[in-house]
Design a protein around this motif. Sequence first.
Motif, PDB file in Angstrom:
ATOM      1  N   ASP A 104      33.935  15.632  22.208  1.00  0.00           N
ATOM      2  CA  ASP A 104      32.632  15.545  21.538  1.00  0.00           C
ATOM      3  C   ASP A 104      31.532  15.708  22.581  1.00  0.00           C
ATOM      4  N   PRO A 105      31.220  16.954  22.967  1.00  0.00           N
ATOM      5  CA  PRO A 105      30.214  17.180  24.012  1.00  0.00           C
ATOM      6  C   PRO A 105      28.845  16.609  23.671  1.00  0.00           C
ATOM      7  N   VAL A 106      28.459  16.659  22.411  1.00  0.00           N
ATOM      8  CA  VAL A 106      27.141  16.139  22.037  1.00  0.00           C
ATOM      9  C   VAL A 106      27.086  14.623  22.254  1.00  0.00           C
ATOM     10  N   LYS A 107      28.135  13.928  21.871  1.00  0.00           N
ATOM     11  CA  LYS A 107      28.186  12.476  22.079  1.00  0.00           C
ATOM     12  C   LYS A 107      28.128  12.148  23.569  1.00  0.00           C
ATOM     13  N   ALA A 108      28.879  12.887  24.391  1.00  0.00           N
ATOM     14  CA  ALA A 108      28.869  12.654  25.835  1.00  0.00           C
ATOM     15  C   ALA A 108      27.479  12.900  26.411  1.00  0.00           C
ATOM     16  N   TYR A 109      26.839  13.953  25.939  1.00  0.00           N
ATOM     17  CA  TYR A 109      25.494  14.261  26.440  1.00  0.00           C
ATOM     18  C   TYR A 109      24.507  13.168  26.043  1.00  0.00           C
ATOM     19  N   ARG A 110      24.545  12.745  24.804  1.00  0.00           N
ATOM     20  CA  ARG A 110      23.608  11.716  24.356  1.00  0.00           C
ATOM     21  C   ARG A 110      23.813  10.400  25.101  1.00  0.00           C
ATOM     22  N   ALA A 111      25.052  10.051  25.393  1.00  0.00           N
ATOM     23  CA  ALA A 111      25.317   8.820  26.141  1.00  0.00           C
ATOM     24  C   ALA A 111      24.708   8.891  27.538  1.00  0.00           C
ATOM     25  N   ALA A 112      24.851  10.037  28.196  1.00  0.00           N
ATOM     26  CA  ALA A 112      24.278  10.201  29.529  1.00  0.00           C
ATOM     27  C   ALA A 112      22.760  10.222  29.473  1.00  0.00           C
ATOM     28  N   ALA A 113      22.202  10.846  28.428  1.00  0.00           N
ATOM     29  CA  ALA A 113      20.744  10.864  28.267  1.00  0.00           C
ATOM     30  C   ALA A 113      20.216   9.442  28.092  1.00  0.00           C
ATOM     31  N   ASP A 114      20.874   8.655  27.272  1.00  0.00           N
ATOM     32  CA  ASP A 114      20.468   7.257  27.101  1.00  0.00           C
ATOM     33  C   ASP A 114      20.565   6.498  28.424  1.00  0.00           C
ATOM     34  N   ASN A 134      28.527  29.163  30.500  1.00  0.00           N
ATOM     35  CA  ASN A 134      28.409  29.199  29.052  1.00  0.00           C
ATOM     36  C   ASN A 134      27.806  27.864  28.600  1.00  0.00           C
ATOM     37  N   LEU A 135      27.664  27.676  27.289  1.00  0.00           N
ATOM     38  CA  LEU A 135      26.962  26.487  26.821  1.00  0.00           C
ATOM     39  C   LEU A 135      27.686  25.207  27.220  1.00  0.00           C
ATOM     40  N   ARG A 136      29.000  25.172  27.086  1.00  0.00           N
ATOM     41  CA  ARG A 136      29.720  23.955  27.452  1.00  0.00           C
ATOM     42  C   ARG A 136      29.553  23.646  28.945  1.00  0.00           C
ATOM     43  N   GLU A 137      29.626  24.663  29.790  1.00  0.00           N
ATOM     44  CA  GLU A 137      29.471  24.452  31.233  1.00  0.00           C
ATOM     45  C   GLU A 137      28.059  23.990  31.573  1.00  0.00           C
ATOM     46  N   LEU A 138      27.064  24.557  30.900  1.00  0.00           N
ATOM     47  CA  LEU A 138      25.684  24.121  31.117  1.00  0.00           C
ATOM     48  C   LEU A 138      25.512  22.661  30.722  1.00  0.00           C
ATOM     49  N   VAL A 139      26.058  22.282  29.579  1.00  0.00           N
ATOM     50  CA  VAL A 139      25.914  20.905  29.115  1.00  0.00           C
ATOM     51  C   VAL A 139      26.688  19.939  30.020  1.00  0.00           C
ATOM     52  N   ALA A 140      27.813  20.379  30.568  1.00  0.00           N
ATOM     53  CA  ALA A 140      28.532  19.550  31.543  1.00  0.00           C
ATOM     54  C   ALA A 140      27.662  19.298  32.770  1.00  0.00           C
ATOM     55  N   HIS A 141      26.953  20.333  33.221  1.00  0.00           N
ATOM     56  CA  HIS A 141      26.019  20.176  34.342  1.00  0.00           C
ATOM     57  C   HIS A 141      24.888  19.221  33.974  1.00  0.00           C
ATOM     58  N   MET A 142      24.274  19.420  32.819  1.00  0.00           N
ATOM     59  CA  MET A 142      23.153  18.583  32.406  1.00  0.00           C
ATOM     60  C   MET A 142      23.574  17.129  32.258  1.00  0.00           C
ATOM     61  N   THR A 143      24.752  16.905  31.707  1.00  0.00           N
ATOM     62  CA  THR A 143      25.256  15.543  31.538  1.00  0.00           C
ATOM     63  C   THR A 143      25.495  14.894  32.897  1.00  0.00           C
ATOM     64  N   GLY A 144      26.098  15.656  33.811  1.00  0.00           N
ATOM     65  CA  GLY A 144      26.328  15.138  35.155  1.00  0.00           C
ATOM     66  C   GLY A 144      25.042  14.822  35.891  1.00  0.00           C
ATOM     67  N   GLN A 145      24.020  15.651  35.707  1.00  0.00           N
ATOM     68  CA  GLN A 145      22.735  15.400  36.359  1.00  0.00           C
ATOM     69  C   GLN A 145      22.064  14.145  35.815  1.00  0.00           C
ATOM     70  N   THR A 196      10.329  12.617  26.609  1.00  0.00           N
ATOM     71  CA  THR A 196      10.096  13.625  25.582  1.00  0.00           C
ATOM     72  C   THR A 196      10.986  14.842  25.795  1.00  0.00           C
ATOM     73  N   ALA A 197      11.062  15.319  27.045  1.00  0.00           N
ATOM     74  CA  ALA A 197      11.882  16.495  27.343  1.00  0.00           C
ATOM     75  C   ALA A 197      13.359  16.220  27.109  1.00  0.00           C
ATOM     76  N   VAL A 198      13.829  15.058  27.516  1.00  0.00           N
ATOM     77  CA  VAL A 198      15.250  14.725  27.365  1.00  0.00           C
ATOM     78  C   VAL A 198      15.622  14.582  25.882  1.00  0.00           C
ATOM     79  N   LEU A 199      14.797  13.885  25.126  1.00  0.00           N
ATOM     80  CA  LEU A 199      15.107  13.710  23.707  1.00  0.00           C
ATOM     81  C   LEU A 199      15.050  15.036  22.958  1.00  0.00           C
ATOM     82  N   GLU A 200      14.150  15.919  23.376  1.00  0.00           N
ATOM     83  CA  GLU A 200      14.115  17.232  22.739  1.00  0.00           C
ATOM     84  C   GLU A 200      15.379  18.022  23.071  1.00  0.00           C
ATOM     85  N   SER A 201      15.871  17.913  24.304  1.00  0.00           N
ATOM     86  CA  SER A 201      17.115  18.613  24.649  1.00  0.00           C
ATOM     87  C   SER A 201      18.272  18.104  23.801  1.00  0.00           C
ATOM     88  N   ALA A 202      18.287  16.802  23.534  1.00  0.00           N
ATOM     89  CA  ALA A 202      19.352  16.236  22.691  1.00  0.00           C
ATOM     90  C   ALA A 202      19.208  16.708  21.250  1.00  0.00           C
TER      91      ALA A 202
END
Length: 206
Positions: A73-83, A36-47, A9-15
């Motif tokens: 496409d940061p959003v696409k990269a994030y969603r792939a890692a979330a999946d 900044n937002l891009r750096e934060l999302v890079a961290h979240m994706t890596g985690q 639930t938390a991960v899908l809400e972040s996406a």
Amino acid sequence: MDIRKLDRTAVLESARILDQATPADWAAPTPCADWNLRELVAHMTGQHRGFAAAAAGRGSDLSAWRPAELGDDPVKAYRAAADEVLDAFARPGVLTSEFAIPEISTATTFPASVAIGFHFLDYVVHGWDVARALGIDPRLGDDVAEAALVFALRVPDDDRRLGPAAQFDPSLTPVREAGTLDLVLAALGRTPGWTAPATPATAPQH
């Protein structure tokens, strides 16, 4: 309490929150002062990728945890890692495994339910970070916020929060009658009412 359901639930809400970012938002400040937002999302994706590796028995490799390259496409990269991490946590038998999380300890491993709890708390908080950077509020049910508070209150509030590599800042005193999510944030050193600092006005040209 099904920690995997809460985490999902938390991960899908972040996406969902991140889907609302525009190209102009990636340089926006966040409640994480160093990112900044891009750096934060890079961290979240890596985690996400690091936790997926840990679920597969490969978490001891520090390279699995490094911030991700987000590309065009940061959003696409994030969603792939979330999946990837959600699929890893959903695999049969994962709850009987031990996770290596070297960013927390190189001397011990963690039962899967505890490790997924770490991930869950991180994405409740980082989802809020992203939401505030975008000037919106996350949509998390009371059950999610209450579970996150249980985990947040277990995080040691000691000198380990003072170093440059600390995961959380020292706790803050919450305001009276604070909501449950605000209690989570205050326990982890976030200011619940955080807003992006105003951009100084550009001086008129003469």
